[in-house]
Write an enzyme that holds these catalytic residues in place. Sequence first.
Site, mmCIF file in Angstrom:
data_model
loop_
_atom_site.group_PDB
_atom_site.id
_atom_site.type_symbol
_atom_site.label_atom_id
_atom_site.label_comp_id
_atom_site.label_asym_id
_atom_site.label_seq_id
_atom_site.Cartn_x
_atom_site.Cartn_y
_atom_site.Cartn_z
ATOM 1 N N LYS A 244 0.065 11.378 6.006
ATOM 2 C CA LYS A 244 0.397 10.224 6.866
ATOM 3 C C LYS A 244 1.042 9.108 6.035
ATOM 4 C CE LYS A 244 -2.694 7.296 7.067
ATOM 5 N NZ LYS A 244 -3.494 6.105 6.939
ATOM 6 N N LYS B 67 0.837 -1.209 0.000
ATOM 7 C CA LYS B 67 0.000 0.000 0.000
ATOM 8 C C LYS B 67 0.874 1.263 0.000
ATOM 9 C CE LYS B 67 -3.544 2.633 0.335
ATOM 10 N NZ LYS B 67 -4.378 2.903 -0.834
HETATM 11 N N1 LIG Z 1 -10.329 7.605 1.686
HETATM 12 C C1 LIG Z 1 -9.644 6.903 0.795
HETATM 13 O O1 LIG Z 1 -9.724 7.161 -0.413
HETATM 14 C C2 LIG Z 1 -8.774 5.744 1.225
HETATM 15 C C3 LIG Z 1 -8.352 4.835 0.241
HETATM 16 C C4 LIG Z 1 -7.565 3.745 0.621
HETATM 17 C C5 LIG Z 1 -7.194 3.600 1.941
HETATM 18 N N2 LIG Z 1 -7.600 4.513 2.889
HETATM 19 C C6 LIG Z 1 -7.202 4.288 4.281
HETATM 20 O O2 LIG Z 1 -8.349 3.747 4.946
HETATM 21 C C7 LIG Z 1 -8.362 4.223 6.307
HETATM 22 C C8 LIG Z 1 -9.678 4.967 6.568
HETATM 23 O O3 LIG Z 1 -9.740 6.073 5.684
HETATM 24 P P1 LIG Z 1 -11.062 6.983 5.569
HETATM 25 O O4 LIG Z 1 -10.864 7.854 4.380
HETATM 26 O O5 LIG Z 1 -12.277 6.135 5.676
HETATM 27 O O6 LIG Z 1 -10.891 7.866 6.900
HETATM 28 P P2 LIG Z 1 -12.020 8.650 7.740
HETATM 29 O O7 LIG Z 1 -13.236 8.897 6.914
HETATM 30 O O8 LIG Z 1 -11.311 9.791 8.352
HETATM 31 O O9 LIG Z 1 -12.426 7.578 8.884
HETATM 32 C C9 LIG Z 1 -11.523 7.294 9.898
HETATM 33 C C10 LIG Z 1 -12.120 6.290 10.852
HETATM 34 O O10 LIG Z 1 -11.172 6.082 11.922
HETATM 35 C C11 LIG Z 1 -11.866 6.313 13.168
HETATM 36 N N3 LIG Z 1 -10.923 6.787 14.170
HETATM 37 C C12 LIG Z 1 -10.049 7.824 14.077
HETATM 38 N N4 LIG Z 1 -9.343 7.963 15.219
HETATM 39 C C13 LIG Z 1 -9.787 6.990 16.056
HETATM 40 C C14 LIG Z 1 -9.429 6.592 17.366
HETATM 41 N N5 LIG Z 1 -8.453 7.216 18.061
HETATM 42 N N6 LIG Z 1 -10.086 5.553 17.926
HETATM 43 C C15 LIG Z 1 -11.056 4.896 17.230
HETATM 44 N N7 LIG Z 1 -11.437 5.213 15.983
HETATM 45 C C16 LIG Z 1 -10.798 6.249 15.391
HETATM 46 C C17 LIG Z 1 -12.944 7.312 12.842
HETATM 47 O O11 LIG Z 1 -13.921 7.311 13.847
HETATM 48 P P3 LIG Z 1 -14.884 8.610 14.074
HETATM 49 O O12 LIG Z 1 -16.011 8.428 13.094
HETATM 50 O O13 LIG Z 1 -15.302 8.497 15.485
HETATM 51 O O14 LIG Z 1 -14.042 9.827 13.784
HETATM 52 C C18 LIG Z 1 -13.431 6.747 11.495
HETATM 53 O O15 LIG Z 1 -14.272 5.627 11.702
HETATM 54 C C19 LIG Z 1 -7.117 5.109 6.472
HETATM 55 O O16 LIG Z 1 -6.076 4.344 7.023
HETATM 56 C C20 LIG Z 1 -6.802 5.524 5.053
HETATM 57 O O17 LIG Z 1 -5.431 5.858 4.892
HETATM 58 C C21 LIG Z 1 -8.402 5.577 2.550
#
Ligand SMILES: NC(=O)c1ccc[n+]([C@@H]2O[C@H](COP(=O)([O-])OP(=O)(O)OC[C@H]3O[C@@H](n4cnc5c(N)ncnc54)[C@H](OP(=O)(O)O)[C@@H]3O)[C@@H](O)[C@H]2O)c1
Length: 303
Positions: free
Chosen positions: A243, A174
């Site tokens: 990140k 990744k």
């Molecule tokens: N977005 C993309 O296009 C994409 C593509 C591939 C991979 N990713 C990866 O997939 C992962 C999620 O991405 P996302 O875009 O879905 O992010 P996001 O929308 O910001 O969601 C983050 C999630 O993590 C939770 N979280 C954050 N801090 C926390 C903590 N201290 N304890 C417990 N839960 C916590 C949040 O909970 P709350 O709802 O309570 O804030 C939420 O459920 C990341 O690692 C990202 O790098 C993202």
Amino acid sequence: MRALPPIGFAGLGRMGHAMAANILAAGFPLTVWNRSADRAADLVTAGAAAAATPRDLAAASEIVLTSLADPAAVEAVYSGPDGLLAGARPDAILVDCSTVAPDLSRRLGEAASAAGVAFLDAPVAGSVKAATDGTLAVLVGGDRAAFERCAGVFETIGRVAYHLGPVGSGATMKLVSNALLATIVQGMGEAIALGEKAGLDPAAMFAVLGASSAAAPVVNAKAEAVSRRIYRPAAFTIELMKKDLWLALSLANELSVPMPATSAAHGMVAAAGATGKQALDFSAVALLMEEISGLAEAHEIDG
Ligand SMILES: NC(=O)c1ccc[n+]([C@@H]2O[C@H](COP(=O)([O-])OP(=O)(O)OC[C@H]3O[C@@H](n4cnc5c(N)ncnc54)[C@H](OP(=O)(O)O)[C@@H]3O)[C@@H](O)[C@H]2O)c1
């Protein structure tokens, strides 16, 4: 025929919510947990159960997937008295789909082994649209038998799942993928700023690039948004890309691999974050390029 195994899903952010919805729609019994409970509400209405803690989630599930923001969130959800590891059933497989350092995946793998459960690192390639459409690529490290047991659930979230080696291999892949993605998008932002300052129209430039060998799929995917300066809602934020590039550069430093283009891309993503763009889509490095080229004074960000 064996009944579908009960699945747990922790982390219902932009990616996790869409992935969990597809698992539920495929007919798997699903239990969900999210730090902010309101993000689970519509899934519960659609038939999922809600767990009060990650520990309860694990106790209810044979396969638990997580999609969490960053390493700190992953540590918080897996560890501690209310964490997944504390509640995992002996036959369980814990599957982390977050993007984190391979070292953290390996540490989680060891902790899972010590607790007698299997662990796979399984970050995903593809953004919110692919998560919604169930067409992600799932990049997996860990025991092959555990990977095969997860095949059915991977099919609901992705168009393909790759088994890449031992725990940590998915996380490594990744970071490789996002290092390339970020350098392409940085190059795109610079090239478009040059053409724009020289008097070309961004939409016209994208039309030409789109039909040329210079256009990677991400250039075509971002063409309209960048031409029209629409960076909200973000599919993948500047903050998350910062990140990921830092994780890639940390691995590169550890292994003594020079990554000059990735270092520059990280610097620009950090600058975009420091100038208020952290919640915008990561393609907003193109907006930063316009600003530092003296082009963006008249521009407003849509959305
Ligand atoms: N977005 C993309 O296009 C994409 C593509 C591939 C991979 N990713 C990866 O997939 C992962 C999620 O991405 P996302 O875009 O879905 O992010 P996001 O929308 O910001 O969601 C983050 C999630 O993590 C939770 N979280 C954050 N801090 C926390 C903590 N201290 N304890 C417990 N839960 C916590 C949040 O909970 P709350 O709802 O309570 O804030 C939420 O459920 C990341 O690692 C990202 O790098 C993202």
